[in-house]
Design a protein around this motif. Structure first.
Motif, PDB file in Angstrom:
ATOM      1  N   THR A  34       0.817  -1.222   0.000  1.00  0.00           N
ATOM      2  CA  THR A  34       0.000   0.000   0.000  1.00  0.00           C
ATOM      3  C   THR A  34       0.851   1.272   0.000  1.00  0.00           C
ATOM      4  N   HIS A  35       1.533   1.496  -1.099  1.00  0.00           N
ATOM      5  CA  HIS A  35       2.109   2.824  -1.330  1.00  0.00           C
ATOM      6  C   HIS A  35       0.953   3.706  -1.768  1.00  0.00           C
ATOM      7  N   ASN A  36       0.174   4.079  -0.768  1.00  0.00           N
ATOM      8  CA  ASN A  36      -1.138   4.663  -1.023  1.00  0.00           C
ATOM      9  C   ASN A  36      -1.082   5.984  -1.773  1.00  0.00           C
ATOM     10  N   TYR A  37       0.040   6.725  -1.644  1.00  0.00           N
ATOM     11  CA  TYR A  37       0.066   8.039  -2.292  1.00  0.00           C
ATOM     12  C   TYR A  37       0.010   7.916  -3.811  1.00  0.00           C
ATOM     13  N   THR A  38       0.341   6.742  -4.326  1.00  0.00           N
ATOM     14  CA  THR A  38       0.205   6.536  -5.778  1.00  0.00           C
ATOM     15  C   THR A  38      -1.259   6.480  -6.209  1.00  0.00           C
ATOM     16  N   GLY A  39      -2.157   6.433  -5.258  1.00  0.00           N
ATOM     17  CA  GLY A  39      -3.582   6.368  -5.587  1.00  0.00           C
ATOM     18  C   GLY A  39      -4.243   7.722  -5.762  1.00  0.00           C
ATOM     19  N   TYR A  40      -3.527   8.792  -5.427  1.00  0.00           N
ATOM     20  CA  TYR A  40      -4.113  10.130  -5.597  1.00  0.00           C
ATOM     21  C   TYR A  40      -4.341  10.422  -7.082  1.00  0.00           C
ATOM     22  N   PRO A  41      -5.514  10.897  -7.441  1.00  0.00           N
ATOM     23  CA  PRO A  41      -5.796  11.174  -8.856  1.00  0.00           C
ATOM     24  C   PRO A  41      -4.765  12.079  -9.522  1.00  0.00           C
ATOM     25  N   MET A  42      -4.359  13.150  -8.853  1.00  0.00           N
ATOM     26  CA  MET A  42      -3.446  14.074  -9.521  1.00  0.00           C
ATOM     27  C   MET A  42      -2.033  13.499  -9.622  1.00  0.00           C
ATOM     28  N   ILE A  43      -1.726  12.506  -8.809  1.00  0.00           N
ATOM     29  CA  ILE A  43      -0.459  11.785  -8.975  1.00  0.00           C
ATOM     30  C   ILE A  43      -0.538  10.903 -10.216  1.00  0.00           C
ATOM     31  N   ARG A  44      -1.688  10.286 -10.387  1.00  0.00           N
ATOM     32  CA  ARG A  44      -1.875   9.495 -11.611  1.00  0.00           C
ATOM     33  C   ARG A  44      -1.783  10.389 -12.854  1.00  0.00           C
ATOM     34  N   GLN A  45      -2.386  11.568 -12.732  1.00  0.00           N
ATOM     35  CA  GLN A  45      -2.332  12.484 -13.873  1.00  0.00           C
ATOM     36  C   GLN A  45      -0.892  12.928 -14.138  1.00  0.00           C
ATOM     37  N   ALA A  46      -0.178  13.241 -13.072  1.00  0.00           N
ATOM     38  CA  ALA A  46       1.218  13.680 -13.231  1.00  0.00           C
ATOM     39  C   ALA A  46       2.037  12.597 -13.919  1.00  0.00           C
ATOM     40  N   ARG A  47       1.877  11.372 -13.454  1.00  0.00           N
ATOM     41  CA  ARG A  47       2.622  10.247 -14.044  1.00  0.00           C
ATOM     42  C   ARG A  47       2.345  10.123 -15.534  1.00  0.00           C
ATOM     43  N   GLN A  48       1.062  10.233 -15.869  1.00  0.00           N
ATOM     44  CA  GLN A  48       0.691  10.081 -17.268  1.00  0.00           C
ATOM     45  C   GLN A  48       1.236  11.234 -18.114  1.00  0.00           C
ATOM     46  N   MET A  49       1.161  12.446 -17.558  1.00  0.00           N
ATOM     47  CA  MET A  49       1.674  13.597 -18.298  1.00  0.00           C
ATOM     48  C   MET A  49       3.171  13.454 -18.550  1.00  0.00           C
ATOM     49  N   VAL A  50       3.899  13.007 -17.540  1.00  0.00           N
ATOM     50  CA  VAL A  50       5.339  12.798 -17.719  1.00  0.00           C
ATOM     51  C   VAL A  50       5.576  11.728 -18.788  1.00  0.00           C
ATOM     52  N   ALA A  51       4.809  10.645 -18.689  1.00  0.00           N
ATOM     53  CA  ALA A  51       4.990   9.546 -19.652  1.00  0.00           C
ATOM     54  C   ALA A  51       4.715  10.008 -21.070  1.00  0.00           C
ATOM     55  N   GLU A  52       3.767  10.930 -21.199  1.00  0.00           N
ATOM     56  CA  GLU A  52       3.419  11.413 -22.548  1.00  0.00           C
ATOM     57  C   GLU A  52       4.330  12.534 -23.018  1.00  0.00           C
ATOM     58  N   GLY A  53       5.287  12.908 -22.179  1.00  0.00           N
ATOM     59  CA  GLY A  53       6.273  13.876 -22.634  1.00  0.00           C
ATOM     60  C   GLY A  53       5.945  15.337 -22.356  1.00  0.00           C
ATOM     61  N   ALA A  54       4.965  15.598 -21.515  1.00  0.00           N
ATOM     62  CA  ALA A  54       4.584  16.990 -21.263  1.00  0.00           C
ATOM     63  C   ALA A  54       5.739  17.806 -20.691  1.00  0.00           C
ATOM     64  N   LEU A  55       6.663  17.149 -20.017  1.00  0.00           N
ATOM     65  CA  LEU A  55       7.806  17.859 -19.442  1.00  0.00           C
ATOM     66  C   LEU A  55       9.067  17.705 -20.286  1.00  0.00           C
ATOM     67  N   GLY A  56       8.991  16.936 -21.336  1.00  0.00           N
ATOM     68  CA  GLY A  56      10.220  16.624 -22.059  1.00  0.00           C
ATOM     69  C   GLY A  56      11.081  15.698 -21.222  1.00  0.00           C
ATOM     70  N   LYS A  57      12.339  15.589 -21.596  1.00  0.00           N
ATOM     71  CA  LYS A  57      13.275  14.760 -20.833  1.00  0.00           C
ATOM     72  C   LYS A  57      13.404  15.333 -19.413  1.00  0.00           C
ATOM     73  N   ILE A  58      13.287  14.442 -18.421  1.00  0.00           N
ATOM     74  CA  ILE A  58      13.331  14.892 -17.022  1.00  0.00           C
ATOM     75  C   ILE A  58      14.758  15.238 -16.608  1.00  0.00           C
ATOM     76  N   ARG A  59      14.897  16.361 -15.939  1.00  0.00           N
ATOM     77  CA  ARG A  59      16.204  16.770 -15.428  1.00  0.00           C
ATOM     78  C   ARG A  59      16.277  16.684 -13.908  1.00  0.00           C
ATOM     79  N   LEU A  60      15.194  17.073 -13.241  1.00  0.00           N
ATOM     80  CA  LEU A  60      15.242  17.237 -11.788  1.00  0.00           C
ATOM     81  C   LEU A  60      14.027  16.622 -11.114  1.00  0.00           C
ATOM     82  N   VAL A  61      14.262  15.939 -10.005  1.00  0.00           N
ATOM     83  CA  VAL A  61      13.200  15.352  -9.204  1.00  0.00           C
ATOM     84  C   VAL A  61      13.418  15.778  -7.757  1.00  0.00           C
TER      85      VAL A  61
END
Lengths: 380, 380, 380, 380
Positions: C133-160
């Motif tokens: 239960t890494h429950n924070y992965t269940g937040y809707p906006m976390i899911r959205q963020a993940r998908q946006m990153v996967a689709e390239g909305a940020l380009g290549k990631i530099r910083l986390v």
């Protein structure tokens, strides 16, 4: 670029707004304060002049004296800032306007509507400029909001929600020696409006400035919560604007936790805008059906209307004094333009003048009349 | 602890609020949904029942049928949730109340004032509980605010500023097949109030709930901005409360950028409180003359009124569904207490009931009457 | 749709996380809690079972007993939630996995790396699902963020940039009878990680989940500020991800004013995203060179990745429990799919499982090793 | 009070920081800009001088010329502002210091550590004041934070979290003619530090200024994400302070959505403080175990340390320029005090001087050395 010689009426050492005007006049370097009638008490006037480094010979005991003497000097003041309690605005302004000296005057225009009409006449009969410091119109993001509305970013405007809560009169501090509170709660010096005059006029001015709309009628419920207070310290107002837009305006001096909470929200058929004075570098814009955008001063999405009155990059907050300074800077540009031969009408741009002042007085009058008739609708 | 057997009227697959009630009823585990008349269309009702895993024999074609059948079963429902459009509230509630089945009903109470009075009578004649889901009263920080006001943290209340802007009716989406919009803008199903009924009643209820004040009269300016819209989609309201407090209430469905912007600000002689539904875990408290405090749900400064209806530690946000669930949980406790022999009057606590429902209907009626008389003051 | 029969190990009356799991399992109605070994103390176990309304015959004194008995029942549990201190995770999980009962287990995976490897083996040898239960992965906006990153909305990631400050261990409350603090600061029950295990693993998991990146090496400076505390209560960590992205991770339990301040910021060549757990319904998105957008759960700009795990409209805040419930709901769907014959690999979707658990254990191990070597870079 | 005669080196028409210094020098009215060597290009220097209304005879082609000529005038400048790229700081400062002219110099101190040591010598050999414009130390709420920490409001400090993200170098704009980017990414003009010199020094200075702590060692991971960029544009740094406090420092010029995100968070055994430059009028204070307070500039809870450097009432936002002006005003007071006979050591108060400058250079040097050794711990 030589600086404009400036005088000041009022604004002695213990006045808040005088210091604000002085800083505002200095920020962009367009003015030199060279003369003053800084207090109605000669001793205080002298002391204040000394603090400010004024030439003692140009520290005057009264505005009449100053107007006469400065008008007679070759290097006399070109403009004067009037930062007294409201009831002095008209006589002081008249003294300078009648001598062709440009006037920068604090708001509201006057204490009484009679004085306001006299002021209108005095302005009409003079060649000098008359500028009213509705300083909040100088904030870059307010300029941007106005321009966006004008360009149709919100579509036809439906709603104008303005508010201006403060808390400094929660207790009856005017009975405890707080000078700012004394004259602001005194009908003799403030006029018929308490909170509506001191801050309500700002909110109403800003609502009209940004929306581009004219108020048509209002219904006002005024209260005086402070013990023994003679003027309103809270006002709840319904507004109807020309063209069908509707609005509310709340101003208060008795809302604990609110320091200077001027806030404007405007909604149209196509979008909405929100702005708060205490966080003035942000403008929240929602095109209907799209995510809300946080527009920042000089940031992405900033347009010429805001960048042209912005001094430093995004993320470096500008504040109240810079917005105020923009009024002074535009006043300087207008004064130079008139001195250069342009007509008075051509140079005012978006600067608030006698018209904005009269609108404010009409707002106060309508509020008082409506409140006296149980919040009946009253024409503006 | 056995669960309470629950039925539901309305709330078929395409309804928003039905799903909310179901989740709310499950969160604390006090109810089992065992029967339903989930749609006025039998097919939809069946499909919805199947999705929910209801015993097909307890999926009914109408609330009358369900009331009769369930009342006859030994294991029949003990309570029913009514989540239909407003005009069905009264007939449905009556069917269950008259059979001693407890009713949890969505707001506003009814579509018409006549129905409201009939509802009052039906409740009076029944032994069953009647609970109205003014769900925002279930938020922990709203409970805390109410208690703080009651204990005098703000001193005598002067101002109650309530607002509830939304934007989902900015366009005339009721003409584009949006079901939620269709019935909410239809006087036949919603009653005389549009935005004032759907959300204004929430804001007014919350203002009274927290402040502990009763509205005395109001002046309302209602508008219908949406093209062809029959009911108000925006309302600007002045309020006068018993004891001299004054307030404003703004509700809107046409303010782009506002999703569900219910917000309450209350100011008294000694302090102020601010709360916003979209960030419900915070309560901003200013004792006059001291810095503003950010109180958090279950955080330092939280009192029993809020901690007792809070499930998880500070910093772990609870939201809308949890607040709604608190109404259900308190309903369960009340039902069990009545089943255990306590009097109906003794068990309601702060739960909104028929009284809150009638207050809401009086609010709608006064708004409509005032608006019809050019925003004249109208008694509540 | 029949509910999945669920058991629980741990989660007695005075445990925080047990209650959370129970609510999460109820919200969407996919589980029925029917059995439990709720405490290592038989009396407490009984009392807790009674509070929860469990059949006394299915309240067990130990997880071994429960696993054996339930596996033997025709109507035995299909899944079990393990919500004990960390050192019990492995033996308990093994007992159920070996009997084909699906396991939903709290994080971190185990107390020791040896147990983690044994857990990996136990999962591999079972047909049952293992969900962490890494429950924070269940937040809707976390899911959205993940998908946006996967689709390239940020380009290549530099910083986390990840952080997770809390303040509840500022004082040495583990010596004052605070149970949650006792076991979390005890190496025997928690393992080698204090703050890094309890909350650092969440932050690291979320950083990887959203960015799609894998950590390569880290340099960790760990501190124990609490008097006499054996495990870290603060960690400052540098991270290098595969592909050249860099990051920081700060977790702390001694930062006064921070309740549960998990926050993630990700920046790429084309844009940035920011999210904060305490205000989880917002996601701040900046396409480089454009104004920042406030994306809201179910609001304009929401994509399927978030709307599909969202229950109610925008502006009606969902919180921690709903995000947790999404893990349970997806677990239910996965369990039903496996029961329906699909392969275990095919049904996990984005659910965190044994892999995420091992990553977390590797994170703890690397932190401890690095800190022991004066924050030297250590492979993950 | 006569104004101090000021000269300026650098700050021609297209420079950002020159305009900032000029406004800052005017706000409180303590300086008159009367001479300048405004650009290394004589034509630009002339044009800039004309725009500023300088006497053409006091617009110089080089700082050497200006230093010599002004030192020879009876009414020569008393102080000079140096606002050039970093590599000019030392030679320019030396020219004025050696002639007894007070120097107000932009940060970082110099481009190289050799120059920094030479600067230290030049300051030591002069009687003139040397003031470094670490302007963020001039913000009122930073002064308040510093004083609160000094008085023990947080107890012993444990954690210092500093960050300073920007986004303006996300793309390689130095190759596209952006002047500000050109010299800041050029080792010849900037020195060994990119982001660490330009903004990291600010963050480190502020961390030390407020916490009262001295850095002991650091571990730095530096990156250059911009294509072809020679200097770091992002830095992740671990810090160990004397006395056991630990910290992180992140500075970045490639984090989209961050305009000028300097932020400081300090936590001690008894409480925490948080401050963000973009909303500088607020200071968030949490006494451990109590609700967080929002302290405002000049609002309730403001202490002399902040009110004494604040110009206008609470709720009227002061910003970046006012904070910068406070450095100038305190410089004026120090200059007058020295002119009045006080010792140089006695007049600096909290003004940043050569010591702060050397600390910044040591920070840059340690970062570069650490990064060159794979982020090994390096003494400051």
């Amino acid at each position: 670029m030589t600086r404009i010689r400036l005088g000041m009426v009022g604004g002695g050492n213990d006045a808040f707004i005088g210091g604000v005007h002085r800083i505002a006049s200095r920020i962009d370097g367009h003015f030199d304060l060279v003369a003053g009638a800084l207090s109605s008490t000669p001793e205080k006037a002298r002391a204040s002049a000394e603090t400010l480094g004024l030439d003692p010979s140009r520290s005057y005991g009264s505005f009449e004296e100053m107007a006469e003497a400065e008008a007679a000097r070759e290097d006399g003041i070109e403009a004067v800032s009037i930062v007294t309690p409201n009831h002095v605005h008209f006589p002081a302004a008249q003294a300078f306007l009648s001598r062709g000296i440009h006037v920068i005057c604090d708001k509201p225009l006057t204490a009484t509507f009679e004085d306001a009409e006299a002021m209108e006449k005095a302005v009409a009969e003079s060649q000098a400029l008359f500028i009213l410091t509705h300083n909040y119109t100088g904030y870059p993001m307010i300029r941007q909001a106005r321009q966006m509305v004008a360009e149709g970013a919100l579509g036809k405007i439906r709603l104008v929600q303005a508010e201006y809560p403060q808390d400094w009169l929660t207790d009856a501090v005017e009975t405890e020696g707080v000078k700012q509170a004394e004259w602001r709660t005194d009908p003799e010096r403030s006029g018929a409006g308490g909170s509506i005059g001191d801050i309500g006029t700002h909110a109403y001015n800003l609502a009209c400035f940004v929306s581009g709309l004219t108020g048509e009628e209002l219904a006002a419920d005024l209260q005086s919560f402070g013990a023994g207070r003679k003027l309103d310290d809270n006002a709840h107002i319904l507004l109807r604007y020309e063209g069908g837009a509707r609005g509310m305006l709340w101003c208060s001096q008795v809302a604990p936790g609110n320091e200077n909470g001027l806030r404007l929200r405007i909604y149209g058929e196509k979008g909405g805008l929100e702005w708060a004075q205490e966080d003035p570098n942000y403008l929240w814009f929602t095109p209907h059906g799209e995510p809300t955008r946080r527009l920042t001063r000089n940031g992405p999405g900033a347009i010429e209307a805001s960048t042209s009155v912005s001094r430093i990059p995004a993320g470096h907050p500008e504040g109240y004094l810079e917005g105020f300074a923009t009024i002074y800077t535009e006043a300087a540009e207008a004064i130079r333009a008139v001195q250069g031969g342009q007509s008075r009408e051509a140079v005012m741009g978006v600067l608030p003048g006698i018209g904005a002042g009269l609108d404010g007085m009409a707002f106060i009058r309508a509020c008082v009349a409506s409140a006296g008739d149980n919040a009946a609708w009253t024409k503006l």
